[in-house]
Design a protein around this motif. Structure first.
Motif: not given
Length: 355
Positions: A177-184
């Motif tokens: 979740v954290s990686e997905s949000v940070m990439r967005e």
């Protein structure tokens, strides 16, 4: 009925059962009973010791596994045969031993953190799964530049039941979740914003989106803080990027110096301007007041003159002579009715002044 040794058989419930069964079965049961009695009660000393030691060990293991301690920063979730039964607060507690009751400690009052792109020794998350730091940090910004972003997510376990039972591998899920949000969030900004002026905005936006997703997935996690660490370009463009970054920093430094000089000179000039304006206002008020005073005095004299013109005229004449005569060196007073200049009064000699 006699036993195999020829002696009388002891009377009891076993005898009734044996009398009703076939002789072969009676013999087998009697032989097994005798062997069991010899093993437990009357067997050789080594077998008795082993049995006693096994019983003591069984009791010790059962007693040892029947109690547990919950730390002050945690709670224990108790399961009986895998089914949730209770949530236990900190302290000493007892449970059914031998794996019937299982207590899982959950640190609800401890702040946990997950690190992305780096690892701090001794600060590992107990719920963290193995990671590939290099892959996590490689991101593409909104202007199609590449950047290596390192960040930290600090969180707490707010709902132990959801954390343990609603999501499989909650630590790994939080990382995804954290990686997905940070990439967005990083993908919506330029590389300059990510590295310089947009860091705080990225942290705030990522925090809100991560918390929304953890709530949606019922993970039982509360996100406390998202903090960006090192943000660097990829290795092949590191040198060029550093030169550009140094140039931008030099530009900012020069701009700050110019602003400092501006802030030093402009307020001084404005202060001098205000001082000059106040001085001009004071001078204006002074002249206006003096003119008004002179006009008022002249108006008063005119009123008195109109009352007695001759007296006022004579007084003005005398005051004028008082102002003029002290500045004249030789003074000659002539009677207006005389026809010659011989009869005169030498005022200078009379006052002790040499001609």
């Amino acid at each position: 009925m006699t036993n195999h040794n020829g002696g009388p058989e002891d009377q009891g419930p076993w005898k009734a059962k044996q009398e009703r069964g076939p002789p072969e079965i009676d013999a087998i049961l009697r032989q097994g009973r005798e062997r069991l009695g010899d093993l437990v009660l009357g067997g050789p000393p080594p077998l008795k010791s082993i049995a006693l030691a096994g019983a003591i060990a069984f009791v010790a293991v059962a007693a040892w596994s029947s109690y547990y301690t919950v730390p002050s920063d945690s709670v224990a979730v108790v399961q009986r045969f895998g089914k949730y039964t209770a949530e236990v607060p900190p302290g000493l507690h007892f449970k059914i031993p031998l794996g019937i009751d299982v207590a899982t400690l959950v640190p609800v009052k401890r702040q946990l953190k997950q690190e992305f792109g780096f690892t701090t020794p001794g600060a590992s998350d107990p719920f963290q799964s193995p990671i590939d730091g290099r892959r996590e940090t490689e991101m593409v910004t909104g202007d199609l530049n590449a950047a290596l972003v390192e960040w930290v997510v600090q969180y707490r376990i707010s709902e132990p039941l959801n954390f343990l039972f609603e999501v499989r591998q909650p630590g790994a899920t939080l990382r995804y979740v954290s990686e997905s949000v940070m990439r967005e969030v990083v993908g919506d900004r330029t590389v300059d914003e990510v590295i310089t002026i947009g860091r705080q905005e990225i942290e705030s936006e990522a925090l809100l989106k991560m918390q929304a997703l953890t709530t949606k997935y019922a993970m039982g996690i509360s996100i406390d803080q998202v903090q960006l660490k090192n943000i660097n370009p990829p290795g092949p463009v590191q040198a060029s990027f550093n030169e550009v970054n140094q140039a931008q920093q030099e530009k900012e430094r020069l701009i700050n110096e110019a602003r400092r000089e501006y802030n030093k000179v402009i307020p001084l000039a404005e202060g001098e301007k205000d001082q000059r304006i106040r001085e001009a206002d004071g001078y204006r008020l002074k002249r206006v007041n003096e003119a008004e005073g002179d006009a008022a005095r002249f108006t008063a004299l005119l009123a008195e003159y109109l009352k007695a013109p001759e007296v006022t005229r004579r007084r003005i004449y005398i005051e004028t002579l008082q102002d003029v005569l002290p500045g004249i060196g030789s003074k000659i007073i002539v009677d207006g009715s005389t026809s010659s200049i011989l009869p005169l009064l030498n005022l200078d000699r009379q006052q002790g002044v040499q001609p």
